[in-house]
Scaffold this active site. Structure first.
Site, mmCIF file in Angstrom:
data_model
loop_
_atom_site.group_PDB
_atom_site.id
_atom_site.type_symbol
_atom_site.label_atom_id
_atom_site.label_comp_id
_atom_site.label_asym_id
_atom_site.label_seq_id
_atom_site.Cartn_x
_atom_site.Cartn_y
_atom_site.Cartn_z
ATOM 1 N N MET A 130 4.146 3.860 -7.478
ATOM 2 C CA MET A 130 5.090 4.413 -8.462
ATOM 3 C C MET A 130 4.467 4.317 -9.852
ATOM 4 O O MET A 130 5.173 4.314 -10.859
ATOM 5 C CB MET A 130 6.420 3.668 -8.393
ATOM 6 C CG MET A 130 7.100 3.851 -7.032
ATOM 7 S SD MET A 130 8.877 3.664 -7.063
ATOM 8 C CE MET A 130 9.019 1.961 -7.538
ATOM 9 N N GLY A 131 3.142 4.189 -9.899
ATOM 10 C CA GLY A 131 2.462 4.127 -11.193
ATOM 11 C C GLY A 131 2.504 2.733 -11.784
ATOM 12 O O GLY A 131 2.728 1.749 -11.076
ATOM 13 N N HIS B 113 -1.761 -1.767 -11.590
ATOM 14 C CA HIS B 113 -2.374 -3.047 -11.956
ATOM 15 C C HIS B 113 -3.480 -3.338 -10.940
ATOM 16 O O HIS B 113 -3.741 -2.522 -10.036
ATOM 17 C CB HIS B 113 -1.324 -4.157 -12.001
ATOM 18 C CG HIS B 113 -0.466 -4.221 -10.766
ATOM 19 N ND1 HIS B 113 -0.955 -4.558 -9.536
ATOM 20 C CD2 HIS B 113 0.850 -3.938 -10.572
ATOM 21 C CE1 HIS B 113 -0.003 -4.522 -8.642
ATOM 22 N NE2 HIS B 113 1.113 -4.127 -9.234
ATOM 23 N N HIS C 99 -2.836 -2.590 -7.239
ATOM 24 C CA HIS C 99 -2.997 -1.188 -6.808
ATOM 25 C C HIS C 99 -4.481 -0.832 -6.741
ATOM 26 O O HIS C 99 -4.912 -0.123 -5.824
ATOM 27 C CB HIS C 99 -2.349 -0.225 -7.815
ATOM 28 C CG HIS C 99 -0.871 -0.375 -7.954
ATOM 29 N ND1 HIS C 99 -0.261 -0.833 -9.109
ATOM 30 C CD2 HIS C 99 0.132 -0.117 -7.078
ATOM 31 C CE1 HIS C 99 1.047 -0.840 -8.938
ATOM 32 N NE2 HIS C 99 1.314 -0.429 -7.723
ATOM 33 N N GLU D 298 0.470 -6.492 0.639
ATOM 34 C CA GLU D 298 1.319 -7.452 1.355
ATOM 35 C C GLU D 298 2.357 -8.084 0.430
ATOM 36 O O GLU D 298 3.251 -8.775 0.885
ATOM 37 C CB GLU D 298 0.444 -8.550 1.973
ATOM 38 C CG GLU D 298 -0.281 -8.070 3.209
ATOM 39 C CD GLU D 298 -1.064 -9.169 3.889
ATOM 40 O OE1 GLU D 298 -1.287 -10.231 3.256
ATOM 41 O OE2 GLU D 298 -1.464 -8.956 5.044
ATOM 42 N N ASP E 155 4.666 -6.591 -1.032
ATOM 43 C CA ASP E 155 5.917 -6.004 -0.547
ATOM 44 C C ASP E 155 5.861 -6.020 0.982
ATOM 45 O O ASP E 155 5.746 -4.980 1.631
ATOM 46 C CB ASP E 155 6.069 -4.578 -1.082
ATOM 47 C CG ASP E 155 6.181 -4.570 -2.592
ATOM 48 O OD1 ASP E 155 7.150 -5.135 -3.113
ATOM 49 O OD2 ASP E 155 5.275 -4.034 -3.258
ATOM 50 N N GLN F 283 8.471 -4.169 3.047
ATOM 51 C CA GLN F 283 8.197 -2.725 2.949
ATOM 52 C C GLN F 283 7.064 -2.329 3.898
ATOM 53 O O GLN F 283 7.137 -1.319 4.597
ATOM 54 C CB GLN F 283 7.818 -2.392 1.502
ATOM 55 C CG GLN F 283 7.226 -1.015 1.318
ATOM 56 C CD GLN F 283 7.029 -0.650 -0.144
ATOM 57 O OE1 GLN F 283 7.972 -0.275 -0.800
ATOM 58 N NE2 GLN F 283 5.813 -0.756 -0.655
ATOM 59 N N MET G 40 0.832 -10.049 -8.774
ATOM 60 C CA MET G 40 0.811 -8.880 -9.657
ATOM 61 C C MET G 40 1.875 -7.885 -9.222
ATOM 62 O O MET G 40 2.060 -7.632 -8.037
ATOM 63 C CB MET G 40 -0.561 -8.230 -9.634
ATOM 64 C CG MET G 40 -1.565 -9.064 -10.362
ATOM 65 S SD MET G 40 -2.998 -8.098 -10.807
ATOM 66 C CE MET G 40 -4.040 -9.429 -11.418
ATOM 67 N N SER G 41 2.574 -7.340 -10.225
ATOM 68 C CA SER G 41 3.644 -6.380 -9.970
ATOM 69 C C SER G 41 3.826 -5.540 -11.223
ATOM 70 O O SER G 41 3.662 -6.044 -12.339
ATOM 71 C CB SER G 41 4.942 -7.155 -9.696
ATOM 72 O OG SER G 41 6.050 -6.295 -9.816
HETATM 73 O O1 PAF Z 1 5.687 0.013 -3.394
HETATM 74 C C1 PAF Z 1 5.932 1.010 -4.089
HETATM 75 O O2 PAF Z 1 5.407 1.172 -5.178
HETATM 76 C C2 PAF Z 1 6.944 2.028 -3.587
HETATM 77 O O3 PAF Z 1 7.965 1.416 -2.878
HETATM 78 C C3 PAF Z 1 6.302 3.148 -2.760
HETATM 79 C C4 PAF Z 1 5.707 2.621 -1.484
HETATM 80 C C5 PAF Z 1 5.258 3.858 -3.577
HETATM 81 C C6 PAF Z 1 7.376 4.177 -2.373
HETATM 82 O O4 PAF Z 1 7.953 4.752 -3.494
#
Ligand code: PAF
Length: 280
Positions: free
Chosen positions: A32-33, A36, A39, A150, A152, A155, A186-187
């Site tokens: 979602m941009g 960090h 990602h 991991e 999340d 998820q 990190m988030s």
């Molecule tokens: O983890 C995220 O940033 C979001 O939940 C994802 C997987 C991009 C879905 O919108």
């Protein structure tokens, strides 16, 4: 080189069809941009194993159950593109909202069971929004592999189950949580912490590590859980959504560790909800 940013599905499909024709494999990192190092580590993992790498950036309204949370979610697209430069990402797919949710969009992807507990219990509908958008991103990018952190963890398990249940031909790869030097996971949400809150934030990971030690040394979760929560609250957090030991696949509650067990926590710090989990 700055990767091109595509905003519509037909342009994305033209590009991925050309890659496929050339026999190239595709990796996708859905985000979602507000990128960090976490990602970027996913992008590097994709770069290491796939011929082509797509980063998606889409702040998905369907996974926010709080309008303020959606409004305040950091949006830093230019910075994000710059950060990806050195990794050699092939393209950034930052779709306009109607490319994901066209007028009259009426489909909901819901993974039952795994979504009822942990973040699913405190954020009703959140994981339906995640499963819906991720299934679309998998189908739109036609990627062979998808990379998720991991951090999340719930998820990750939900996305794996969704892809398996829907026969989407993609391998979902889980990558380790990347932490700040003081242990904070990190988030993108860390950007929302004031300087003062940021100094308080690491107590959460500190307590998780201590609880891991206690569990490994034979303590039962039920005997140490309340004291751990008290420490997090005394350290400046305002509220705890959950702090639990669970199985790492079915996510069922445990009182004592077993193979694959993980400790999961979610807590509020000055209006910002932070989550973390570690393997025991
Ligand atoms: O983890 C995220 O940033 C979001 O939940 C994802 C997987 C991009 C879905 O919108």
């Amino acid at each position: 080189m700055i990767a091109p940013i595509l905003r519509d599905l037909s342009a994305l499909r033209t590009q991925t069809a050309a890659w496929r024709k050339a026999g190239e494999s595709i990796g996708v990192v859905p985000t979602m941009g507000a990128l960090h190092q976490g990602h970027l580590s996913l992008a590097r993992a994709a770069r290491a194993t796939c011929d082509r790498v797509i980063i998606t950036i889409f702040v998905n309204p369907k996974q926010f159950n709080n309008p303020d949370d959606l409004k305040n979610y950091p949006r830093t697209e230019e910075d994000d593109a710059r950060k990806l430069e050195s990794i050699g990402v092939d393209l950034v797919y930052a779709p306009d909202a109607d490319q994901i949710y066209p007028d009259g969009f009426a489909t909901n992807v819901s993974v039952s069971g795994l979504t009822d507990m942990l973040c699913g219990a405190s954020r009703p509908g959140h994981f339906d929004g995640v499963a819906t958008v991720v299934s679309k991103l998998f189908l739109q990018t036609s990627a062979d592999q998808a990379f998720f952190g991991e951090k999340d963890y719930q998820q990750l398990q939900i996305v794996r189950r969704m892809a398996r249940d829907l026969d989407i031909p993609i391998t979902v790869v889980g990558c380790p949580t990347i932490r700040e030097e003081d242990g904070l996971a990190m988030s993108s949400r860390n950007l929302l912490l004031s300087d003062r809150s940021r100094t308080k934030a690491p107590i959460f990971a500190e307590v998780m590590n201590d609880v891991r030690e206690q569990l490994i040394n034979g303590a039962a979760m039920s005997d140490i859980q309340d004291a751990a929560k008290e420490r997090i609250l005394a350290g400046g957090y305002n509220e705890i959504d959950y702090f639990e030991l669970r199985d790492g696949t079915a996510l069922s509650l445990l009182d004592r560790p077993k193979s694959g067990a993980r400790l999961f926590g979610a807590a509020w710090l000055a209006g910002v909800r932070l989550i973390d989990n570690i393997a025991i």
